[in-house]
Design a protein around this motif. Structure first.
Motif, mmCIF file in Angstrom:
data_model
loop_
_atom_site.group_PDB
_atom_site.id
_atom_site.type_symbol
_atom_site.label_atom_id
_atom_site.label_comp_id
_atom_site.label_asym_id
_atom_site.label_seq_id
_atom_site.Cartn_x
_atom_site.Cartn_y
_atom_site.Cartn_z
ATOM 1 N N GLY A 19 0.875 -1.172 0.000
ATOM 2 C CA GLY A 19 0.000 0.000 0.000
ATOM 3 C C GLY A 19 0.910 1.219 0.000
ATOM 4 N N LYS A 20 0.702 2.107 -0.973
ATOM 5 C CA LYS A 20 1.623 3.232 -1.141
ATOM 6 C C LYS A 20 1.714 4.112 0.099
ATOM 7 C CE LYS A 20 0.669 3.391 -6.086
ATOM 8 N NZ LYS A 20 1.961 2.949 -6.609
ATOM 9 N N GLY A 21 0.556 4.382 0.725
ATOM 10 C CA GLY A 21 0.567 5.259 1.899
ATOM 11 C C GLY A 21 1.426 4.673 3.003
ATOM 12 N N PRO B 216 0.348 11.474 -7.096
ATOM 13 C CA PRO B 216 -0.898 11.114 -7.784
ATOM 14 C C PRO B 216 -0.849 9.693 -8.346
ATOM 15 C CG PRO B 216 0.465 12.408 -9.236
ATOM 16 C CD PRO B 216 1.204 12.332 -7.926
ATOM 17 N N ALA B 217 -0.727 8.709 -7.445
ATOM 18 C CA ALA B 217 -0.548 7.326 -7.869
ATOM 19 C C ALA B 217 -1.551 6.419 -7.167
ATOM 20 C CB ALA B 217 0.872 6.863 -7.528
ATOM 21 N N PRO B 218 -2.219 5.513 -7.892
ATOM 22 C CA PRO B 218 -2.202 5.408 -9.358
ATOM 23 C C PRO B 218 -2.917 6.603 -9.983
ATOM 24 C CG PRO B 218 -3.790 3.875 -8.414
ATOM 25 C CD PRO B 218 -3.098 4.522 -7.265
ATOM 26 N N ALA B 219 -2.377 7.081 -11.087
ATOM 27 C CA ALA B 219 -2.876 8.305 -11.713
ATOM 28 C C ALA B 219 -4.273 8.116 -12.291
ATOM 29 C CB ALA B 219 -1.914 8.759 -12.801
ATOM 30 N N CYS C 59 5.515 12.599 -9.055
ATOM 31 C CA CYS C 59 4.983 11.436 -9.773
ATOM 32 C C CYS C 59 6.082 10.787 -10.617
ATOM 33 C CB CYS C 59 3.815 11.857 -10.662
ATOM 34 S SG CYS C 59 4.253 13.032 -11.946
ATOM 35 N N ASN C 60 5.790 9.638 -11.199
ATOM 36 C CA ASN C 60 6.760 8.984 -12.077
ATOM 37 C C ASN C 60 6.428 9.284 -13.539
ATOM 38 O OD1 ASN C 60 4.791 7.162 -12.942
ATOM 39 N ND2 ASN C 60 5.578 5.433 -11.738
ATOM 40 N N GLU C 61 7.201 8.693 -14.449
ATOM 41 C CA GLU C 61 7.045 9.017 -15.869
ATOM 42 C C GLU C 61 5.660 8.695 -16.408
ATOM 43 O OE1 GLU C 61 11.040 7.745 -18.026
ATOM 44 O OE2 GLU C 61 10.678 6.716 -16.119
ATOM 45 N N SER C 62 5.131 7.511 -16.071
ATOM 46 C CA SER C 62 3.835 7.149 -16.658
ATOM 47 C C SER C 62 2.706 8.002 -16.100
ATOM 48 C CB SER C 62 3.531 5.662 -16.521
ATOM 49 O OG SER C 62 4.146 5.093 -15.420
ATOM 50 N N GLU C 63 2.835 8.389 -14.838
ATOM 51 C CA GLU C 63 1.809 9.270 -14.261
ATOM 52 C C GLU C 63 1.883 10.664 -14.897
ATOM 53 O OE1 GLU C 63 2.166 6.517 -10.348
ATOM 54 O OE2 GLU C 63 3.294 8.379 -10.444
ATOM 55 N N ALA C 64 3.107 11.171 -15.084
ATOM 56 C CA ALA C 64 3.286 12.481 -15.727
ATOM 57 C C ALA C 64 2.688 12.464 -17.132
ATOM 58 C CB ALA C 64 4.768 12.839 -15.780
#
Ligand SMILES: Nc1ncnc2c1ncn2[C@@H]1O[C@H](COP(=O)(O)OP(=O)(O)OP(=O)(O)O)[C@@H](O)[C@H]1O
Ligand SMILES: *[C@@H]1O[C@H](CO)[C@@H](O)[C@H](O)[C@H]1NC(C)=O
Length: 316
Positions: A43-45, A172-175, A192-197
């Motif tokens: 879980g990201k949080g 902002p993940a998952p975007a 954010c990472n590349e795919s989110e950007a």
């Protein structure tokens, strides 16, 4: 409720990873034998909170788990990592968030996989819980949010922090493609990472040059700073007061498992923002790169996140 002030407060998700390793993925209706099973904390949080805690700041997690074995177990995991758990609520209306993962390789995380995520209790975290944790949010140095819980709850938490001059990191993940522009306005660091950007801006983001462009677009939407992480390439940092973004490269390491690298980076960033509030953001990013680079050299998610004692003193 505790009146202690926390350095880092995370409002986000907890997930239990149930991982089966098998020679291949089963077909529909098929039962096959695997060779290994393990349970992991994710879980990201929670990941981001635990990385910040391991670097030595006072952290609290605001989240919801089920009134079940996995929920009890997760609370113990927070305690083991020195994360404050007064704001970890348990509900009997939904199960603790879980990810059932089948990996078709002897080496975990390197083969093809099939994953079912059930957010469960994570989606039950709402305004009521945020109100109960308002004092902790108000007194925090840094508040961190992602999108694995209800996006309304995330936005609300960021707004509460922003209104109280608490510095915010939003991941902002998952975007989601049409992210409410309110999120940008309450984000001190939008990371954010590349795919989110790519999803958020509509630009294709495949290299450092693309990331500079995408960062400008994200900044225009109203945040105070943008960081786009670029895996082995480190990250790009853009602050509102500067015209151009800076590429902050990472040092080359032998990666064995990059799962959770982004969460390790954000947890470390939260640590630096709380612990060295006046440090230039580029320097925080350089150090967060180093923390995340350590995490990719070990297997697992939280299991790969370094503690203060594992890291060189000049990172602190
Ligand atoms: N192969 C690598 N070598 C060194 N550092 C790395 C590597 N991969 C990731 N990192 C570090 O981790 C940070 C985050 O990585 P990345 O941009 O891949 O995030 P992510 O896609 O959210 O990660 P993941 O989804 O794998 O958890 C990078 O900015 C970098 O500092
Ligand atoms: C970015 O993070 C998401 C999770 O939010 C992940 O699914 C995706 O693979 C990551 N992209 C890159 C380029 O690492």
């Amino acid at each position: 409720m505790s009146d202690r002030a926390f350095d880092v407060v995370v409002v986000g998700s907890c997930m239990t990873d149930l991982v089966s390793q098998a020679p291949r993925l089963p077909k529909a209706g098929e039962t096959i034998h695997g060779h290994k099973f393990f349970i992991g904390f994710g879980g990201k949080g929670a990941n981001q909170c635990i990385q910040a805690a391991r670097l030595g700041v006072k952290t609290a997690m605001i989240c919801k788990v089920g009134k079940d074995f996995f929920g009890d177990n997760y609370i113990q995991n927070f305690k083991d990592n020195d994360v404050h758990t007064d704001f970890v609520w348990q509900t009997s209306d939904a199960a603790t968030g879980a990810a059932s993962i089948t990996v078709n390789d002897a080496v975990p995380w390197e083969g093809e996989n099939a994953i079912v995520i059930v957010a469960g209790a994570n989606m039950r975290l709402g305004e009521e819980e945020l109100q109960k944790a308002l004092t902790a949010i108000r007194k925090a140095k840094v508040l961190v949010c992602q999108l694995e819980i209800s996006s309304q709850t995330s936005l609300r938490a960021l707004q509460m922090a922003h209104d109280n001059k608490v510095r915010t990191i939003f991941n902002p993940a998952p975007a989601i493609p049409d992210l409410d522009f309110g999120f940008y306005r309450v984000s001190d660091v939008f990371c954010c990472n590349e795919s989110e950007a790519e999803l958020l801006t509509g630009y294709s983001v495949n290299n450092v040059e693309d990331a500079h462009q995408a960062a400008q677009e994200l900044l225009r939407r109203g945040c105070t700073a943008v960081i786009i992480t670029l895996g082995p390439q480190g990250c790009v940092v853009l602050k509102a007061q500067d015209k151009t973004s800076t590429h902050v490269p990472s040092t080359a390491v032998k990666a064995v498992d990059t799962t959770g690298a982004g969460d390790s980076f954000i947890g470390a960033l939260a640590f630096y923002l709380a612990h060295h509030p006046d440090m230039p953001l580029e320097e925080m990013a350089r150090r967060a790169n180093q923390v995340a680079a350590v995490s990719v050299q070990a297997v697992g998610t939280q299991t790969s996140f370094p503690f203060k004692r594992d890291l060189p003193a000049d990172l602190f």
